[in-house]
Scaffold this motif. Structure first.
Motif, short mmCIF file in Angstrom:
data_model
loop_
_atom_site.label_atom_id
_atom_site.label_comp_id
_atom_site.label_asym_id
_atom_site.label_seq_id
_atom_site.Cartn_x
_atom_site.Cartn_y
_atom_site.Cartn_z
N GLU A 1 -8.14 16.52 -3.88
CA GLU A 1 -6.82 16.56 -3.25
C GLU A 1 -6.86 15.57 -2.08
O GLU A 1 -7.51 15.81 -1.06
N MET A 2 -6.19 14.46 -2.26
CA MET A 2 -6.24 13.41 -1.24
C MET A 2 -4.79 13.02 -0.92
O MET A 2 -4.11 12.45 -1.76
N ASP A 3 -4.33 13.36 0.28
CA ASP A 3 -2.93 13.05 0.58
C ASP A 3 -2.77 11.82 1.46
O ASP A 3 -1.65 11.45 1.83
N SER A 4 -3.88 11.18 1.78
CA SER A 4 -3.79 10.02 2.67
C SER A 4 -5.05 9.17 2.57
O SER A 4 -6.16 9.70 2.39
N LEU A 5 -4.86 7.87 2.63
CA LEU A 5 -6.00 6.94 2.67
C LEU A 5 -5.70 5.91 3.76
O LEU A 5 -4.69 5.21 3.70
N THR A 6 -6.57 5.86 4.74
CA THR A 6 -6.37 4.97 5.89
C THR A 6 -7.42 3.86 5.90
O THR A 6 -8.61 4.13 5.75
N GLU B 1 -5.33 11.48 -9.69
CA GLU B 1 -4.46 11.75 -10.83
C GLU B 1 -5.03 12.84 -11.73
O GLU B 1 -4.31 13.70 -12.23
N GLU B 2 -6.35 12.81 -11.87
CA GLU B 2 -7.00 13.81 -12.74
C GLU B 2 -7.20 15.15 -12.04
O GLU B 2 -7.79 16.08 -12.61
N GLY B 3 -6.78 15.24 -10.78
CA GLY B 3 -6.90 16.52 -10.05
C GLY B 3 -8.32 16.84 -9.61
O GLY B 3 -8.65 17.97 -9.29
N PHE C 1 0.83 -1.22 0.00
CA PHE C 1 0.00 0.00 0.00
C PHE C 1 0.86 1.27 0.00
O PHE C 1 0.53 2.25 -0.65
N GLN C 2 1.96 1.23 0.73
CA GLN C 2 2.84 2.41 0.72
C GLN C 2 3.34 2.73 -0.67
O GLN C 2 3.32 3.87 -1.12
N SER C 3 3.85 1.69 -1.35
CA SER C 3 4.46 1.94 -2.66
C SER C 3 3.40 2.35 -3.68
O SER C 3 3.63 3.22 -4.52
N LEU C 4 2.22 1.72 -3.60
CA LEU C 4 1.15 2.08 -4.54
C LEU C 4 0.73 3.53 -4.34
O LEU C 4 0.66 4.32 -5.29
N PHE C 5 0.44 3.90 -3.08
CA PHE C 5 -0.10 5.25 -2.84
C PHE C 5 0.98 6.32 -3.03
O PHE C 5 0.66 7.46 -3.37
N ALA C 6 2.25 5.95 -2.83
CA ALA C 6 3.32 6.94 -2.99
C ALA C 6 3.35 7.48 -4.43
O ALA C 6 3.72 8.63 -4.66
N LYS C 7 2.92 6.65 -5.38
CA LYS C 7 2.89 7.11 -6.77
C LYS C 7 1.93 8.29 -6.95
O LYS C 7 1.98 8.99 -7.95
N TYR C 8 1.02 8.44 -6.01
CA TYR C 8 0.03 9.53 -6.06
C TYR C 8 0.27 10.54 -4.93
O TYR C 8 -0.62 11.31 -4.59
N ASP C 9 1.47 10.51 -4.36
CA ASP C 9 1.81 11.39 -3.23
C ASP C 9 0.85 11.22 -2.06
O ASP C 9 0.47 12.20 -1.41
#
Ligand code: GLA
Length: 417
Positions: free
Chosen positions: A369-374, A364-366, A76-84
């Protein structure tokens, strides 16, 4: 990804049955809030165990059979990091002494929300409050142990939660902190609220934990689906501007790097209410006192995804950040919980695939603005909704279709060829 070995027929059968059986808790917290109290608890149908698999033949010892979980390098870290984005889980004290939990948490997550240990009932100290004549915040040993663990493991944190109707001691609303006395006046309760919020941020700072936090749920679950405010003692003592004051005080005492959130459940049924409400959380100059809206996202495989994405887009259009704060996907609907059959688990895998994929695309499409998903945990048997099998690992910690679905690995997510 670890491979697991299945030694012998009995164990193979036992493992294959775990996906169908709801398991006993292995240390759930037990003090789950009475949230979503409009829900009716429905017992899942009993799963029928096929007779021929129930009693393995006691013949010759079979050769060890070795199966392997598919090798996946994504987490999950590596996947979400691609989207900051950060990838989060809730954390309870029993997890940091459990090797398997630690392994999963460290592999997958870089953001932590305490399941219970920063809630009002965990940090408000009755005796000290009575002695001081003011609300007193004291972080107990369990809270400190988890904060230490997060600091040692470089975890970012979402604070959860300051002002809530549940898991909040009622004595804080009464004269002399005594529930046999009268409720305090609006002015006294505002003074107590300010003092409480100030102490939380001051103590986190002085104890050296504040810089871990990037977000804090200032108010939790204040709105109902019909657009009215939830009846609670904050409302009864202060009045209907209590949420505004909570954000006003949080703004005074939280550093700028901590985003301030309003967090709620059933967000897809409260969209217009929340849209209108957040516009009122502004200061005299019209600047937002709030930075983000937390979507608890306690979803079901029967929930409509298009409707959910519309809610994300509409509330995202406020310009505020959106965080999914407690995501899990139960089987069925809340009125009709489904058993963990192979078919239902595949549907869950597909649902997670579509949900996470859709959200990442919107980021990705803007559109948001989502910087975290828990996620609200990772293993079914540790979940507050364990009987609804909402998460990624079954009771043998075997990854489910849901795991591959959420990680966007379509070939193992339960889709037919
Ligand atoms: C709500 C709260 C969480 C937690 C869950 C149940 O969603 O926000 O803190 O209590 O209920 O685990």
């Amino acid at each position: 990804m670890k491979k697991w070995k299945v030694r012998g027929l009995a164990l193979l059968l036992a493992l294959s049955l775990t996906a169908c059986a709801s398991s006993e808790p292995a240390g759930t917290t037990g003090d789950v809030a009475a949230t979503q109290e409009t829900e009716t608890e429905v017992t899942p149908e009993t799963t029928v165990v096929p007779e021929e698999t129930a009693t393995p033949e006691p013949t010759e010892a079979p050769e060890p059979v070795e199966t392997e979980a598919p090798e996946v390098t994504e987490n999950f870290q590596s996947l979400f990091a691609k989207y900051d984005m950060k990838a989060g889980t809730c954390l309870s004290d029993y997890m940091i002494t459990d090797e398997k939990c630690l392994e999963i948490i460290k592999e997958h997550f870089n953001s932590i929300t305490f399941e219970n240990l920063l809630k009002p009932e965990a940090i408000l100290d009755k005796q000290a409050s009575q002695d001081a004549g003011d609300l007193v915040v004291t972080f107990n040993d369990s809270t400190i142990a988890l904060l230490d663990w997060c600091r040692e493991n470089s975890m970012a944190m979402r604070g959860h939660t300051l002002v809530w109707y549940s898991q909040t001691p009622s004595w804080i609303f009464y004269e002399n902190f005594d529930t046999n006395a009268e409720l305090v006046s609006r002015d006294v309760m505002l003074t107590r609220m300010e003092s409480y919020i100030r102490q939380v941020f001051e103590q986190l700072e002085s104890l050296g934990y504040l810089e871990l936090f990037y977000a804090y749920d200032v108010v939790n679950e204040a709105w109902m689906e019909d657009g009215t405010m939830r009846d609670c003692l904050w409302l009864n003592t202060i009045g209907d501007d209590y949420i505004w004051y909570a954000f006003h005080y949080a703004n005074m005492y939280a550093p700028d790097y901590v985003d301030l959130y309003y967090n709620d459940y059933n967000e897809q049924f409260k969209t217009n209410t929340l849209y209108d409400f957040v516009q009122t959380l502004v200061d005299e100059e019209g600047n937002y006192l709030i930075d983000g809206i937390g979507f608890q996202a306690h979803l079901y495989t029967g929930d409509n995804l298009d409707q959910y994405f519309k809610t994300v887009e509409k509330l995202g259009s406020t310009g505020l950040k959106i965080n999914l704060t407690e995501l899990e996907v139960s089987l069925g609907t809340w009125q009709d919980i489904k058993p963990a059959t192979e078919e239902n688990l595949k549907i869950q895998g597909q649902y997670y695939y579509n949900l996470i994929g859709g959200l990442l695309q919107m980021v990705e499409e803007g559109k948001v603005e989502m910087d975290s998903l828990t996620f609200w945990g990772f293993a079914d048997q540790l979940s507050w909704r364990k009987e609804r099998n909402p998460l990624f690992f079954d009771s043998a910690y075997k990854p489910k279709y849901a795991y591959y679905g959420a990680l966007q690995i379509k070939e193992y997510a339960g889709f037919d060829e």
